[in-house]
Motif scaffolding. Structure first.
Motif, mmCIF file in Angstrom:
data_model
loop_
_atom_site.group_PDB
_atom_site.id
_atom_site.type_symbol
_atom_site.label_atom_id
_atom_site.label_comp_id
_atom_site.label_asym_id
_atom_site.label_seq_id
_atom_site.Cartn_x
_atom_site.Cartn_y
_atom_site.Cartn_z
ATOM 1 N N THR A 9 8.729 34.688 31.402
ATOM 2 C CA THR A 9 8.862 36.154 31.343
ATOM 3 C C THR A 9 8.399 36.681 29.989
ATOM 4 O OG1 THR A 9 10.815 35.911 32.715
ATOM 5 C CG2 THR A 9 10.495 38.070 31.682
ATOM 6 N N ILE A 10 8.886 36.012 28.922
ATOM 7 C CA ILE A 10 8.540 36.498 27.578
ATOM 8 C C ILE A 10 7.040 36.407 27.341
ATOM 9 C CG2 ILE A 10 8.779 35.966 25.104
ATOM 10 C CD1 ILE A 10 11.740 35.225 25.829
ATOM 11 N N GLU A 39 6.071 52.392 26.509
ATOM 12 C CA GLU A 39 6.654 51.412 25.609
ATOM 13 C C GLU A 39 8.156 51.267 25.893
ATOM 14 O OE1 GLU A 39 4.806 53.946 24.699
ATOM 15 O OE2 GLU A 39 2.971 52.989 23.940
ATOM 16 N N GLY A 40 8.801 52.415 26.087
ATOM 17 C CA GLY A 40 10.232 52.427 26.364
ATOM 18 C C GLY A 40 10.523 51.689 27.660
ATOM 19 N N TYR A 41 9.643 51.905 28.648
ATOM 20 C CA TYR A 41 9.817 51.290 29.965
ATOM 21 C C TYR A 41 9.733 49.768 29.844
ATOM 22 C CZ TYR A 41 8.405 49.810 34.658
ATOM 23 O OH TYR A 41 8.295 49.158 35.854
ATOM 24 N N MET A 58 12.747 46.988 30.453
ATOM 25 C CA MET A 58 12.629 45.931 31.455
ATOM 26 C C MET A 58 12.910 44.564 30.829
ATOM 27 S SD MET A 58 12.051 47.373 34.227
ATOM 28 C CE MET A 58 11.643 46.021 35.294
ATOM 29 N N VAL A 59 12.374 44.322 29.627
ATOM 30 C CA VAL A 59 12.557 43.019 28.978
ATOM 31 C C VAL A 59 14.026 42.808 28.631
ATOM 32 C CG1 VAL A 59 12.025 41.676 26.900
ATOM 33 C CG2 VAL A 59 10.203 42.903 28.096
ATOM 34 N N VAL A 80 19.288 40.298 29.610
ATOM 35 C CA VAL A 80 20.729 40.483 29.808
ATOM 36 C C VAL A 80 21.140 39.854 31.148
ATOM 37 C CG1 VAL A 80 22.514 42.223 30.266
ATOM 38 C CG2 VAL A 80 20.971 42.494 28.323
ATOM 39 N N LEU A 81 20.295 40.102 32.181
ATOM 40 C CA LEU A 81 20.593 39.565 33.506
ATOM 41 C C LEU A 81 20.663 38.039 33.467
ATOM 42 C CD1 LEU A 81 20.960 40.705 36.363
ATOM 43 C CD2 LEU A 81 18.579 40.100 36.795
#
Ligand SMILES: O=P(O)(O)OP(=O)(O)OP(=O)(O)OC[C@H]1O[C@@H](n2cnc3c(O)ncnc32)[C@H](O)[C@@H]1O
Ligand SMILES: [Ca+2]
Length: 509
Positions: free
Chosen positions: A31-32, A474-476, A480-481, A486-487
């Motif tokens: 993901t990262i 950018e905020g979006y 999401m990351v 956290v999940l």
């Protein structure tokens, strides 16, 4: 030797823990890495371009604008990136050899090909708008004006741009687009003013009026407080969710070149070969071809039978007499409305601040009366013009050797004309004078009708406010990351605590 059952279970549970932990770890890494790749991928600069040719009476200018494609409907995003002055006179002057009108644009059109990247040229709209010079030609000889426009069209079609047509714009359009341009550049159109409804007495930031002085016509455009009595002068716009009732008027023949032609035509005597002219500095002389002078639509009212073909204009540098002559071209005696500017044209009370551009700026800038940081009063301005008129031509020429002789010789007339037009014509007084800003450029873009014209024709000014996105790109991505991490962390913690309980139950740990 067989291992005890508890040890076996403990080992398989540990194995499961490692497998799941390893899976989550790999998932987090993937993901990262994916987000990092997407985020850091060099963004393709998605820029759009638009080209407008301003075919004025005195000369033609080409403007190139650019804006980020994804922000098309935001205000203030369109910027002028290039301006090219076409050599020679305005296209209407080529009426005797129309084919040369199109050819005259070649140098600037070639320059445009160098400015707009090749892969954007096909989608770049190209417009040509002609103003008062062509309006006059089409009134006197529509056939010739069509030939000039065809010549221009044939040449513009040779270029790889998205050619959208060449036409004569009306005086109303010229005023309206000039008003849109300056208010767009000043950021007057988009403000969230919903909070103002809680305070009925308060008004939002008002728009600026627009004053444009060309060679052949002049425009005044503003949002008045009272009703607009004549429908011809009334425009209605809905821009970014707000309605505007705008007053506009274009005075054909009251651009600074045609105003001077009117003065010559009115003052020349049928038999005199010399005209002593108070609007030129002492020592200045110029020849005027009077046969050509009286063929002009703007001088028709002064037509007389003449015994001469050429007149020599000799400057006398007398500001008071110049002022008297200039005032004679403003007819203030008749008005069928509650109030008029001049020549029987309705004009509401002046309202708000004004941006004055084109020749208003060129002339006032030369006379050092356009400095916004050091504003001059109307009285100071009059005194400056008076002093300039009284200077001998030789002295002026020595002080400004680089200034074009045509402009330099006319600053006495032009200064006097501008102050008369503003004060006597439009009704500015010592107090409202302070509301006029003489501007050439605003935020790097020239003040004039071309930007407003392009914004309108490319539908870049929406009638309603575009729905705003709650989050930036950018905020979006950041959200999401963070949510994903956290999940993953929460799942891990839940799973670990579950496993711990089971393992404890089974005596594994
Ligand atoms: O709008 P129209 O009437 O068609 O005319 P235009 O578009 O050709 O008119 P401009 O605003 O370009 O110029 C207005 C007048 O100012 C003159 N002008 C241009 N640059 C100038 C300068 O630096 N100093 C003085 N006058 C200037 C020009 O010759 C015109 O007479
Ligand atoms: Ca113009």
């Amino acid at each position: 030797m067989e291992q005890p059952r508890g040890t076996k279970q403990k080992k398989s549970c540990q194995k499961n823990v490692f497998i799941i932990l390893g899976f989550l770890f790999i998932l987090a890494i993937i993901t990262i890495i994916t987000v990092a790749i997407i985020q850091n991928k060099p963004l393709e600069k998605n820029v759009k371009y638009g080209i407008v040719l301003d075919a004025g009476s005195s000369h033609t200018n080409l403007y190139i604008y650019e804006w980020p494609a994804e922000k098309e409907n935001d205000t203030g995003v369109v910027k002028q990136v290039d301006m090219c002055k076409v050599d020679g006179p305005g296209i209407s002057s080529y009426y005797k050899e129309p084919e040369k009108a199109g050819l005259s644009l070649k140098k600037c059109m070639d320059e445009a090909k160098g400015v707009v990247p090749e892969n954007r040229q096909r989608e770049t709209p190209l417009y040509l708008g002609a103003t008062a010079g062509m309006r006059l030609l089409s009134m006197v000889n529509p056939g010739l004006s069509d030939q000039v426009l065809s010549s221009v069209e044939n040449n513009l079609e040779l270029y790889p741009f998205d050619y959208q047509g060449a036409r004569i714009i009306t005086g109303q359009e010229e005023g309206a687009y000039g008003w849109i341009t300056i208010n767009y550049l000043l950021g007057k159109f988009v403000q969230d003013e919903s909070w103002l409804s809680f305070f009925p007495g308060l008004k939002g930031s008002e728009t600026f009026g627009a004053l444009d002085l060309g060679g052949a016509s002049t425009q005044i455009t503003f949002v008045p407080e009272n009703d607009i009595e004549s429908p011809d002068n009334s425009l209605h716009f809905r821009l970014y969710g707000r309605s505007y009732n705008v007053y506009t008027h274009s005075f054909l023949c009251y651009g600074k070149d045609q105003a001077l032609q009117q003065l010559f035509a009115s003052n020349i005597k049928p038999t005199d070969t010399i005209l002593q002219d108070p609007c030129f500095n002492v020592g200045y002389t110029r020849n005027v071809n009077v046969t050509g002078l009286y063929k002009n639509h703007c001088t028709a009212a002064y037509r007389k039978s003449l015994n001469v073909t050429n007149v020599q204009v000799i400057g006398t540098g007398n500001h008071d007499q110049c002022l008297q002559n200039v005032l004679e071209i403003f007819n203030r005696s008749q008005c069928t409305y509650s109030r008029c500017s001049f020549n029987g044209v309705f004009q509401p009370h002046l309202q708000g601040d004004f941006g004055a551009f084109s020749a208003f700026f060129f002339v006032m800038d030369f006379l050092k009366l356009a400095d916004i940081k050091n504003p001059k009063s109307l009285e100071d301005a009059k005194e400056t013009v008076r002093k300039f008129c009284s200077r001998p031509w030789q002295e002026v020429k020595v002080e400004f050797p680089k200034t074009k002789e045509k402009y330099l010789s006319e600053y006495c007339f032009s200064g006097t004309y501008i102050l008369s037009l503003l004060e006597v014509g439009y009704g500015f007084n010592s107090t409202s004078w302070d509301s006029i800003r003489f501007v050439g450029k605003i935020s790097g873009s020239d003040a004039g009708w071309t930007l407003g014209y392009m914004l309108n024709l490319t539908n870049m000014i929406p009638a309603e406010l575009p729905p705003s996105r709650p989050l930036s790109h950018e905020g979006y991505v950041a959200l999401m990351v963070v949510s994903s991490l956290v999940l993953v962390a929460v799942l891990l913690i839940i799973w670990l605590s579950c496993c711990k309980e089971k393992c404890l139950e089974k005596g594994i740990i």
